[in-house]
Design an enzyme around this catalytic site. Sequence first.
Site, PDB file in Angstrom:
ATOM      1  N   HIS A 101     -63.777  92.733  49.683  1.00  0.00           N
ATOM      2  CA  HIS A 101     -64.745  93.119  50.706  1.00  0.00           C
ATOM      3  C   HIS A 101     -65.378  94.451  50.353  1.00  0.00           C
ATOM      4  CE1 HIS A 101     -60.665  94.262  51.935  1.00  0.00           C
ATOM      5  NE2 HIS A 101     -61.185  95.360  52.479  1.00  0.00           N
ATOM      6  N   HIS A 103     -67.187  97.640  51.992  1.00  0.00           N
ATOM      7  CA  HIS A 103     -67.412  98.361  53.252  1.00  0.00           C
ATOM      8  C   HIS A 103     -68.799  98.992  53.200  1.00  0.00           C
ATOM      9  CE1 HIS A 103     -63.104  98.733  54.724  1.00  0.00           C
ATOM     10  NE2 HIS A 103     -62.869  98.485  53.455  1.00  0.00           N
TER      11      HIS A 103
HETATM   12  P1  AMP Z   1     -59.249  97.555  53.426  1.00  0.00           P
HETATM   13  O1  AMP Z   1     -58.319  98.671  53.823  1.00  0.00           O
HETATM   14  O2  AMP Z   1     -60.293  97.988  52.424  1.00  0.00           O
HETATM   15  O3  AMP Z   1     -58.508  96.305  53.021  1.00  0.00           O
HETATM   16  O4  AMP Z   1     -60.083  97.220  54.723  1.00  0.00           O
HETATM   17  C1  AMP Z   1     -59.720  96.232  55.624  1.00  0.00           C
HETATM   18  C2  AMP Z   1     -60.611  96.406  56.823  1.00  0.00           C
HETATM   19  O5  AMP Z   1     -60.585  95.201  57.568  1.00  0.00           O
HETATM   20  C3  AMP Z   1     -60.204  97.531  57.775  1.00  0.00           C
HETATM   21  O6  AMP Z   1     -61.271  98.464  57.897  1.00  0.00           O
HETATM   22  C4  AMP Z   1     -59.914  96.792  59.090  1.00  0.00           C
HETATM   23  O7  AMP Z   1     -60.312  97.543  60.214  1.00  0.00           O
HETATM   24  C5  AMP Z   1     -60.740  95.523  58.921  1.00  0.00           C
HETATM   25  N1  AMP Z   1     -60.311  94.351  59.670  1.00  0.00           N
HETATM   26  C6  AMP Z   1     -59.046  93.835  59.752  1.00  0.00           C
HETATM   27  N2  AMP Z   1     -59.040  92.721  60.493  1.00  0.00           N
HETATM   28  C7  AMP Z   1     -60.324  92.495  60.890  1.00  0.00           C
HETATM   29  C8  AMP Z   1     -60.984  91.492  61.661  1.00  0.00           C
HETATM   30  N3  AMP Z   1     -60.306  90.468  62.189  1.00  0.00           N
HETATM   31  N4  AMP Z   1     -62.309  91.596  61.860  1.00  0.00           N
HETATM   32  C9  AMP Z   1     -63.003  92.625  61.324  1.00  0.00           C
HETATM   33  N5  AMP Z   1     -62.457  93.603  60.576  1.00  0.00           N
HETATM   34  C10 AMP Z   1     -61.131  93.534  60.354  1.00  0.00           C
END
Ligand code: AMP
Length: 120
Positions: A101, A103
Amino acid sequence: MTADNLFLRIARGELPADIVYRDELVTAFRDIDPQAPVHVLIVPNHHVASIAEAGPDDEPVLGRLFLAARSVAEQEGLAEGGYRLIVNCGAHGGQEVEHLHLHLLGGEPLGPMRCRRKEH
Ligand code: AMP
């Protein structure tokens, strides 16, 4: 459900999310715990665990992630003020969800580095 397939299921429309962009390769939706006024995640529609797992076949989707991020940034009114794109990879990179993903963060000056606003 494991964290591994959470974003894949969102991309497939199997789980709810605030989707802001979707095409045949990628889906973008608002982060559930925003770290800036605008915080959107852009993910491939097929499973790629992380950038470390991406291969030559993923090159089109990797390009599309960035072009989709640019479109969403324009859509969200970030183009003039600027924004930040982040890809976390693996444990030391702080990757929590094992589906690649990008950001997209913006809507205010982000400073030299971004830290979480609150602990989980
Ligand atoms: P990372 O630390 O780069 O893996 O980022 C994961 C991101 O996913 C974090 O910023 C979380 O807040 C976000 N996240 C986790 N679950 C969900 C969800 N169901 N919908 C939207 N964002 C999510």
